[in-house]
Design a protein around this motif. Sequence first.
Motif, short mmCIF file in Angstrom:
data_model
loop_
_atom_site.label_atom_id
_atom_site.label_comp_id
_atom_site.label_asym_id
_atom_site.label_seq_id
_atom_site.Cartn_x
_atom_site.Cartn_y
_atom_site.Cartn_z
N ALA A 58 0.83 -1.20 0.00
CA ALA A 58 0.00 0.00 0.00
C ALA A 58 0.86 1.25 0.00
O ALA A 58 0.57 2.23 -0.71
N PHE A 59 1.94 1.26 0.77
CA PHE A 59 2.85 2.41 0.81
C PHE A 59 3.51 2.63 -0.55
O PHE A 59 3.50 3.74 -1.08
N VAL A 60 4.06 1.57 -1.13
CA VAL A 60 4.72 1.69 -2.43
C VAL A 60 3.72 2.16 -3.49
O VAL A 60 4.04 3.01 -4.32
N GLY A 61 2.51 1.63 -3.45
CA GLY A 61 1.48 2.08 -4.39
C GLY A 61 1.17 3.55 -4.22
O GLY A 61 1.00 4.28 -5.20
N GLY A 62 1.11 4.02 -2.98
CA GLY A 62 0.87 5.44 -2.71
C GLY A 62 1.99 6.31 -3.23
O GLY A 62 1.76 7.39 -3.79
N GLY A 66 1.80 9.23 -6.31
CA GLY A 66 2.05 10.62 -5.95
C GLY A 66 1.37 11.07 -4.66
O GLY A 66 1.34 12.27 -4.38
N GLU A 67 0.88 10.15 -3.85
CA GLU A 67 0.20 10.51 -2.61
C GLU A 67 1.11 11.21 -1.62
O GLU A 67 0.64 11.92 -0.74
N PHE A 68 2.43 11.03 -1.74
CA PHE A 68 3.36 11.61 -0.79
C PHE A 68 4.21 12.71 -1.42
O PHE A 68 5.24 13.09 -0.88
N ASP A 69 3.78 13.22 -2.54
CA ASP A 69 4.50 14.31 -3.22
C ASP A 69 4.00 15.63 -2.63
O ASP A 69 3.25 16.38 -3.25
#
Length: 73
Positions: A58-62, A66-69
């Motif tokens: 889930a983290f890698v997918g995020g 771009g969820e953490f940009d």
Amino acid sequence: MTEDLADVAWRVSTRSPDGGGQCVEAGPPADGSGRVAVRHSRRPGAEVIVYTHAEWRAFVGGVKNGEFDFSAR
């Protein structure tokens, strides 16, 4: 969580600007569980967080989505 993480094959991102000096390291424990351990590269003896395979996916997918940009917001 108390467990032996001595056999983790730690890796640093190839995108780390300083060769991993101020980055996180991640790697799978040798138990074959599919989990991923994460630690700070400058403090390898400090705390380690261990994620389940589903949490890591889930983290890698995020990250890929771009969820953490945060700079783009």
